[in-house]
Design a protein around this motif. Sequence first.
Motif, PDB file in Angstrom:
ATOM      1  N   HIS A  42       0.845  -1.194   0.000  1.00 43.55           N
ATOM      2  CA  HIS A  42       0.000   0.000   0.000  1.00 43.55           C
ATOM      3  C   HIS A  42       0.876   1.239   0.000  1.00 43.55           C
ATOM      4  CE1 HIS A  42      -3.384   2.612   0.647  1.00 43.55           C
ATOM      5  NE2 HIS A  42      -2.741   3.173   1.638  1.00 43.55           N
ATOM      6  N   VAL A  47      -5.527   7.031  -2.633  1.00 42.84           N
ATOM      7  CA  VAL A  47      -6.879   6.668  -2.270  1.00 42.84           C
ATOM      8  C   VAL A  47      -7.249   5.371  -2.965  1.00 42.84           C
ATOM      9  CG1 VAL A  47      -9.288   7.388  -2.330  1.00 42.84           C
ATOM     10  CG2 VAL A  47      -7.502   9.076  -1.982  1.00 42.84           C
ATOM     11  N   SER A 140     -10.997   9.787   7.059  1.00 39.49           N
ATOM     12  CA  SER A 140     -11.284   9.308   5.708  1.00 39.49           C
ATOM     13  C   SER A 140     -12.180  10.318   4.998  1.00 39.49           C
ATOM     14  CB  SER A 140     -11.976   7.947   5.767  1.00 39.49           C
ATOM     15  OG  SER A 140     -12.353   7.543   4.479  1.00 39.49           O
ATOM     16  N   ALA A 153      -5.783  10.504   1.519  1.00 37.93           N
ATOM     17  CA  ALA A 153      -6.238   9.219   2.054  1.00 37.93           C
ATOM     18  C   ALA A 153      -6.722   9.319   3.492  1.00 37.93           C
ATOM     19  CB  ALA A 153      -5.124   8.191   1.967  1.00 37.93           C
TER      20      ALA A 153
END
Length: 195
Positions: A42, A47, A140, A153
């Motif tokens: 990741h 996003v 978020s 993100a």
Amino acid sequence: MDSYEWNKIAGAVLGTLIFALVVRFTAEAVFEVQKPAKEAYHVQGVVASASTSAATPAEEALPDFGTVLASADVTAGKTVAGKCEQCHDISKGGPNKIGPELWDIVGRPRATEPGFSYSSAMMSDHSPWTYAALFKYLKSPQGVVPGTKMSFAGLSSANDRINLLAYLGTDAESPAPLPAPAPANVAAPAKPAAK
């Protein structure tokens, strides 16, 4: 050229397009690639796509802002604000950048910074940016306001968000007052044991 020649040219182009489509559909059927169930790596700040479960964040218990903000590290919050300053200006009277200016954001109605073009998703609600609303949004942004232009993100660390809120709360002419601490739960007296 007569019409016969034009028909041959059109037929050749059409035949080539049909052949390319047949090859494409056949290749997709034969070499179907399955998406992995879990991403291998990741990248921070990217996003996730709308098809993943990241679009809807898990509900997180809100801290007692009266207690945690009073003991928060404002200096650490200013450091965390460096991530915000890539897209936002935090100084008084500063310009709007990719995102709106954040001076005096705590308590300000949502989507009301003059001269900034907000997304329709953000414009749909003008409730004030309370500590609780900012705490959820900063975790978020896409999950709280689906369709927002903010592609950040989010900050997964609750401690980073608390420190950032403490800093943003002081970033105003007259800083937003800290909420009162929640009353301590008073334990009910124990019932006598049945004899």
